[in-house]
Design an enzyme around this catalytic site. Sequence first.
Site, PDB file in Angstrom:
ATOM      1  N   ASP A 252      -7.761  -5.151   0.462  1.00 14.55           N
ATOM      2  CA  ASP A 252      -8.373  -5.876  -0.647  1.00 14.55           C
ATOM      3  C   ASP A 252      -8.160  -7.382  -0.563  1.00 14.55           C
ATOM      4  O   ASP A 252      -8.965  -8.151  -1.086  1.00 14.55           O
ATOM      5  CB  ASP A 252      -7.813  -5.369  -1.976  1.00 14.55           C
ATOM      6  CG  ASP A 252      -8.111  -3.909  -2.218  1.00 14.55           C
ATOM      7  OD1 ASP A 252      -9.293  -3.544  -2.168  1.00 14.55           O
ATOM      8  OD2 ASP A 252      -7.172  -3.135  -2.443  1.00 14.55           O
TER       9      ASP A 252
ATOM     10  N   HIS B  41       0.857  -1.189   0.000  1.00 19.33           N
ATOM     11  CA  HIS B  41       0.000   0.000   0.000  1.00 19.33           C
ATOM     12  C   HIS B  41       0.889   1.233   0.000  1.00 19.33           C
ATOM     13  O   HIS B  41       1.911   1.273   0.692  1.00 19.33           O
ATOM     14  CB  HIS B  41      -0.910   0.003   1.240  1.00 19.33           C
ATOM     15  CG  HIS B  41      -2.074   0.929   1.134  1.00 19.33           C
ATOM     16  ND1 HIS B  41      -1.948   2.300   1.258  1.00 19.33           N
ATOM     17  CD2 HIS B  41      -3.384   0.677   0.909  1.00 19.33           C
ATOM     18  CE1 HIS B  41      -3.153   2.850   1.121  1.00 19.33           C
ATOM     19  NE2 HIS B  41      -4.028   1.893   0.914  1.00 19.33           N
TER      20      HIS B  41
END
Length: 370
Positions: free
Chosen positions: A307, A256
């Site tokens: 996710d 991320h």
Amino acid sequence: MTATKGLEGIVATTSSISSIVDGVLTYRGYNIDDLAVNADFEEVAYLLWFGKLPDQEQLQELRSQLSEYAAIPDEIITQLKLYPKELSTMAALRSAVSSLALYDPEADDMSRESNVTKTVKLQAQLPTIVAAIARIREGLEPIAPKKDVSIAENFLYQLTGKDPEETAIKAFNQALVLHADHELNASTFAARVTVATLSDIYSGITSAIGALKGPLHGGANEAVAKTLEDIGSLDQVDSYIQAKLDNREKIMGFGHRVYKNGDPRAKHLHKMSRELGEMNGDTTLFDMSVRIESIVTGQKGLKPNVDFYSASVYTQLGIKRDLFTPIFAMSRVSGWTAHILEQYENNRLIRPRAEYTGPIDQKYVSPELR
């Protein structure tokens, strides 16, 4: 002027809605871990919009409003039935949300009171639209929302027409809480840029959905689900993932830009995935996900993001892959609208500059001499 690619590291505005500091995500100062474990999604939406958690009376009033506004105009249902069946679900959602403005007489009323009403309407109606899209694509009639039940329960009911298990409701509620806001991400920034022109809230949300539609923002969980589907079984995980790593291919759901030491939301989805597998009597997807995490983290040092485990969570809830990103929008509309309200309260047109890199000192020459 010096350009920064992707505006990375640029502080574009101030906000009191959510923060990411030293890897800790908070909504209005509340740690995401606290909210994920204890709060209903409706409480979190109220917190994002009004800056505080609701008392019992305020929460009941909000739930009543959400229930009242959950039905969508018949014209929207008719419109959804006319869409091509192969149209992406996010394109269908984007178009339907834009069309909601046509049936709201207060769409262009820019008063605070009207915008708060539209905020609650959008939060109530997006789940109904997503469920309707899903059923129409299957050749089924949409199911009207129930009265006086949570957004999580209502959505799962509207997908199937069956009352969901308590474990499923709890898991889906938690997923909504975890996706509700995330500071100045791409879709939130798109919404704020749009309404900073003093365009209406429907335009802002349509812009946000358009940004979320892109695979670099909202589609990663769908890619994770496809990976799990392609692998097929636990005994195939090692060879499949190792081949991807050897070919320097990206494994979706890891890393991320903001979180360098791991996404704080991922652990909650990890737990949910295990619980849903146990509820369904089949932990294969969870076990595969754990093994993938072990290999990727072990070899690349990358940790799962929000996710990664959301893919197995939604799959085990019986939700089809092409609904994952629309569900993201269902949750994130709470944050988008909070940011829109904040932008309206202290507005200034968002107009950055660009560092020019083209040719200079050009001189016009008539066409016949070029």
